[in-house]
Every structure is written in C-alpha cells, then in structure tokens.
Design a protein around this motif. Structure first.
Motif, PDB file in Angstrom:
ATOM      1  N   LEU A  57     -17.588  33.898  53.448  1.00 58.28           N
ATOM      2  CA  LEU A  57     -17.459  33.025  52.373  1.00 58.28           C
ATOM      3  C   LEU A  57     -16.767  33.498  51.128  1.00 58.28           C
ATOM      4  O   LEU A  57     -15.918  33.290  50.431  1.00 58.28           O
ATOM      5  CB  LEU A  57     -18.540  32.133  51.990  1.00 58.28           C
ATOM      6  CG  LEU A  57     -18.991  31.018  52.989  1.00 58.28           C
ATOM      7  CD1 LEU A  57     -20.465  30.275  52.581  1.00 58.28           C
ATOM      8  CD2 LEU A  57     -18.050  29.603  53.111  1.00 58.28           C
ATOM      9  N   MET A  58     -17.243  34.697  50.949  1.00 58.72           N
ATOM     10  CA  MET A  58     -16.809  35.512  49.854  1.00 58.72           C
ATOM     11  C   MET A  58     -15.441  35.853  50.175  1.00 58.72           C
ATOM     12  O   MET A  58     -14.331  35.529  49.056  1.00 58.72           O
ATOM     13  CB  MET A  58     -17.619  37.008  49.726  1.00 58.72           C
ATOM     14  CG  MET A  58     -19.096  36.606  49.057  1.00 58.72           C
ATOM     15  SD  MET A  58     -19.494  35.858  47.586  1.00 58.72           S
ATOM     16  CE  MET A  58     -18.799  37.613  46.503  1.00 58.72           C
ATOM     17  N   ASP A  59     -15.119  36.495  51.223  1.00 63.09           N
ATOM     18  CA  ASP A  59     -13.675  36.777  51.345  1.00 63.09           C
ATOM     19  C   ASP A  59     -12.666  35.344  51.393  1.00 63.09           C
ATOM     20  O   ASP A  59     -11.447  35.497  50.874  1.00 63.09           O
ATOM     21  CB  ASP A  59     -13.559  37.206  52.781  1.00 63.09           C
ATOM     22  CG  ASP A  59     -14.228  38.646  53.078  1.00 63.09           C
ATOM     23  OD1 ASP A  59     -14.606  39.151  52.065  1.00 63.09           O
ATOM     24  OD2 ASP A  59     -14.441  39.239  54.032  1.00 63.09           O
ATOM     25  N   LEU A  60     -13.325  34.391  51.914  1.00 67.65           N
ATOM     26  CA  LEU A  60     -12.585  32.935  51.823  1.00 67.65           C
ATOM     27  C   LEU A  60     -12.187  32.510  50.521  1.00 67.65           C
ATOM     28  O   LEU A  60     -10.921  32.324  50.036  1.00 67.65           O
ATOM     29  CB  LEU A  60     -13.272  32.016  52.571  1.00 67.65           C
ATOM     30  CG  LEU A  60     -12.420  30.535  52.823  1.00 67.65           C
ATOM     31  CD1 LEU A  60     -11.434  30.715  53.802  1.00 67.65           C
ATOM     32  CD2 LEU A  60     -13.427  29.579  53.411  1.00 67.65           C
ATOM     33  N   ALA A  61     -13.263  32.897  49.740  1.00 65.27           N
ATOM     34  CA  ALA A  61     -13.102  32.150  48.103  1.00 65.27           C
ATOM     35  C   ALA A  61     -12.043  33.304  47.339  1.00 65.27           C
ATOM     36  O   ALA A  61     -11.182  32.819  46.751  1.00 65.27           O
ATOM     37  CB  ALA A  61     -14.556  32.455  47.573  1.00 65.27           C
ATOM     38  N   GLN A  62     -12.424  34.594  47.726  1.00 64.53           N
ATOM     39  CA  GLN A  62     -11.257  35.557  47.150  1.00 64.53           C
ATOM     40  C   GLN A  62      -9.949  35.315  47.627  1.00 64.53           C
ATOM     41  O   GLN A  62      -8.857  35.378  46.661  1.00 64.53           O
ATOM     42  CB  GLN A  62     -11.760  36.780  47.533  1.00 64.53           C
ATOM     43  CG  GLN A  62     -11.042  38.038  46.753  1.00 64.53           C
ATOM     44  CD  GLN A  62     -11.245  37.979  45.056  1.00 64.53           C
ATOM     45  OE1 GLN A  62     -12.418  37.656  44.740  1.00 64.53           O
ATOM     46  NE2 GLN A  62     -10.271  38.436  44.547  1.00 64.53           N
ATOM     47  N   LEU A  63      -9.685  34.847  48.758  1.00 65.50           N
ATOM     48  CA  LEU A  63      -8.241  34.897  49.237  1.00 65.50           C
ATOM     49  C   LEU A  63      -7.880  33.655  48.517  1.00 65.50           C
ATOM     50  O   LEU A  63      -6.583  33.706  48.076  1.00 65.50           O
ATOM     51  CB  LEU A  63      -8.291  34.455  50.957  1.00 65.50           C
ATOM     52  CG  LEU A  63      -7.033  33.987  51.482  1.00 65.50           C
ATOM     53  CD1 LEU A  63      -5.857  35.416  51.476  1.00 65.50           C
ATOM     54  CD2 LEU A  63      -7.269  33.756  52.837  1.00 65.50           C
ATOM     55  N   HIS A  64      -8.420  32.646  48.438  1.00 65.76           N
ATOM     56  CA  HIS A  64      -8.048  31.237  47.887  1.00 65.76           C
ATOM     57  C   HIS A  64      -7.691  31.654  46.186  1.00 65.76           C
ATOM     58  O   HIS A  64      -6.746  31.126  45.657  1.00 65.76           O
ATOM     59  CB  HIS A  64      -8.927  30.229  47.754  1.00 65.76           C
ATOM     60  CG  HIS A  64      -8.226  28.846  47.526  1.00 65.76           C
ATOM     61  ND1 HIS A  64      -7.187  28.370  47.935  1.00 65.76           N
ATOM     62  CD2 HIS A  64      -8.656  27.972  46.233  1.00 65.76           C
ATOM     63  CE1 HIS A  64      -6.851  27.121  47.498  1.00 65.76           C
ATOM     64  NE2 HIS A  64      -7.837  26.916  46.284  1.00 65.76           N
ATOM     65  N   SER A  65      -8.420  32.338  45.548  1.00 65.82           N
ATOM     66  CA  SER A  65      -8.122  32.717  44.390  1.00 65.82           C
ATOM     67  C   SER A  65      -7.170  33.713  43.871  1.00 65.82           C
ATOM     68  O   SER A  65      -6.192  33.251  43.181  1.00 65.82           O
ATOM     69  CB  SER A  65      -9.177  33.702  43.416  1.00 65.82           C
ATOM     70  OG  SER A  65     -10.560  32.535  43.401  1.00 65.82           O
ATOM     71  N   GLU A  66      -6.670  34.456  44.995  1.00 61.88           N
ATOM     72  CA  GLU A  66      -5.880  35.527  45.037  1.00 61.88           C
ATOM     73  C   GLU A  66      -4.233  34.629  45.227  1.00 61.88           C
ATOM     74  O   GLU A  66      -3.335  34.708  44.784  1.00 61.88           O
ATOM     75  CB  GLU A  66      -5.797  36.723  45.888  1.00 61.88           C
ATOM     76  CG  GLU A  66      -6.722  37.515  45.442  1.00 61.88           C
ATOM     77  CD  GLU A  66      -7.180  38.936  46.458  1.00 61.88           C
ATOM     78  OE1 GLU A  66      -6.150  39.109  47.275  1.00 61.88           O
ATOM     79  OE2 GLU A  66      -8.233  39.486  46.383  1.00 61.88           O
ATOM     80  N   ASN A  67      -4.647  33.808  46.406  1.00 64.26           N
ATOM     81  CA  ASN A  67      -3.449  32.744  46.692  1.00 64.26           C
ATOM     82  C   ASN A  67      -2.886  31.807  45.372  1.00 64.26           C
ATOM     83  O   ASN A  67      -1.744  31.784  45.323  1.00 64.26           O
ATOM     84  CB  ASN A  67      -3.489  31.929  47.802  1.00 64.26           C
ATOM     85  CG  ASN A  67      -3.360  32.954  49.085  1.00 64.26           C
ATOM     86  OD1 ASN A  67      -2.896  33.920  49.168  1.00 64.26           O
ATOM     87  ND2 ASN A  67      -4.043  32.414  50.205  1.00 64.26           N
ATOM     88  N   MET A  68      -3.868  31.378  44.760  1.00 62.16           N
ATOM     89  CA  MET A  68      -3.554  30.672  43.289  1.00 62.16           C
ATOM     90  C   MET A  68      -2.759  31.461  42.575  1.00 62.16           C
ATOM     91  O   MET A  68      -1.711  30.870  42.036  1.00 62.16           O
ATOM     92  CB  MET A  68      -4.731  30.209  42.904  1.00 62.16           C
ATOM     93  CG  MET A  68      -5.486  28.992  43.582  1.00 62.16           C
ATOM     94  SD  MET A  68      -6.486  27.989  42.776  1.00 62.16           S
ATOM     95  CE  MET A  68      -8.042  29.144  42.758  1.00 62.16           C
ATOM     96  N   VAL A  69      -3.172  32.699  42.583  1.00 59.62           N
ATOM     97  CA  VAL A  69      -2.297  33.555  41.544  1.00 59.62           C
ATOM     98  C   VAL A  69      -0.824  34.016  42.122  1.00 59.62           C
ATOM     99  O   VAL A  69      -0.082  33.867  41.381  1.00 59.62           O
ATOM    100  CB  VAL A  69      -3.074  34.816  41.141  1.00 59.62           C
ATOM    101  CG1 VAL A  69      -2.338  35.947  40.320  1.00 59.62           C
ATOM    102  CG2 VAL A  69      -4.248  34.448  40.184  1.00 59.62           C
ATOM    103  N   ASN A  70      -0.855  34.546  43.164  1.00 66.63           N
ATOM    104  CA  ASN A  70       0.149  34.944  44.075  1.00 66.63           C
ATOM    105  C   ASN A  70       1.420  33.982  44.179  1.00 66.63           C
ATOM    106  O   ASN A  70       2.495  34.279  44.598  1.00 66.63           O
ATOM    107  CB  ASN A  70      -0.007  35.805  45.096  1.00 66.63           C
ATOM    108  CG  ASN A  70      -0.790  37.107  44.880  1.00 66.63           C
ATOM    109  OD1 ASN A  70      -0.719  37.647  43.679  1.00 66.63           O
ATOM    110  ND2 ASN A  70      -1.844  37.501  45.750  1.00 66.63           N
TER     111      ASN A  70
END
Length: 175
Positions: A57-70
C-alpha cells in the motif's frame, strides 16, 4: 576561460542543490512516516486501533503521488483512467477484503500541501513536521477524508511527492 566554465558549473551545482533542498524531496520518507503516525494519532483519539503499515500500500500510494506530479493531474482517477481499486489490481495489491458478509475495497485520500511560509490554516509548512501536520489536519477537517481515517480499515499506505513549484501531493490508501 577555464575559470569561467568552473564558475558556471559551480553556480549550476548550487542552483540544483538549492532547488532540491527547498522542496525537501530528500526527506520524503520522514514526511511519509510522520503522516502515517499523525493519522494513527487521530484514530487513537477516538479509541480506534492503529493502522498497520503495508509495503504494497505504501508503494501504491507513492506511485499515485508521483504520477500526479509527473503527469500533471490531481484526482483519484489517474492519468490512465484507473481508480484506486483498478490501480491496486493492476499492481497485484489486494484491493478487496472480506469483513463479515461484506467486501470492502481500498479507500483513498489525496491532498495538496505547499512547502511554503504562509499556508492558510497551517502557517509555515517548510519543515517535515509542519507539512505532515498540515496535510493530516486538512484531511481531518474534510468529512469524507476523515471518515476514511476513522473507517473500519486495518492497513495504511502513504505517498508524498513534490512538484517543481514545491507543491506536495499526498496520497493515503486504506485497506
């Protein structure tokens, strides 16, 4: 000529270092941990059990935060049109949990909090502690987000990433 190119290199290096340090990208792990702890503190205030950190879940949440920026968006639906459950399934994260006779899916909170000196309702958010507190307080003050924090969940993942302007994009995934 050599002095001039050395000076240009040093100036570029200083700018790059200053840029990164002012948005605290290097302290993401600490801020993610603080957000996690502050979320559990809200649950403790209501007599609820602590959420357990789950790497997937940490990885999933981090991926979404990075995708929102990128990919320059701010939404629960990502740049490929996937909602939190679809993203979880895509990345082989257990998206549904049976609780009694019901199945409960992943819930998600997202937030934007700037790394800035004067944030309304928060003040100076240019420390790890203050930024994390501001983000969690924002979720607490929003009934649907607070409902997720106090919900019948057992696990939590936290993501955080900053854009080039210093806006922090936070994600919480609950299961």
């Amino acid at each position: 000529m050599r002095n001039s190119s050395t000076n240009v290199f040093l100036i570029a290096l200083w700018i790059a270092f200053s840029f990164n340090s002012c948005f605290a990208q290097r302290d993401l792990e600490e801020m993610r941990q603080l957000i996690f702890e502050k979320t559990n503190a809200l649950r403790a205030e209501k007599g609820l059990s602590e959420l357990i950190k789950l790497d997937s879940l940490m990885d999933l949440a981090q991926l979404h935060s990075e995708n929102m920026v990128n990919h320059n968006f701010y939404a629960h639906e990502d740049h490929l049109g996937r909602d939190p459950l679809e993203r979880a399934e895509k990345f082989k994260v257990k998206a549904w949990v049976r609780k009694g006779n019901r199945f409960t899916g992943i819930a998600e909170n997202i937030a934007q909090t700037p790394w800035f000196e004067n944030v309304r309702g928060c003040g100076d958010t240019r420390t790890e502690e203050n930024l994390a507190q501001c983000m969690v307080t924002g979720w607490k003050n929003s009934p649907p987000h607070y409902k997720n924090i106090l919900g019948n969940y057992t696990h939590l993942g936290v993501g955080l990433y900053f854009d080039e302007k210093g806006m922090g994009f936070g994600t919480q995934n609950f299961r």
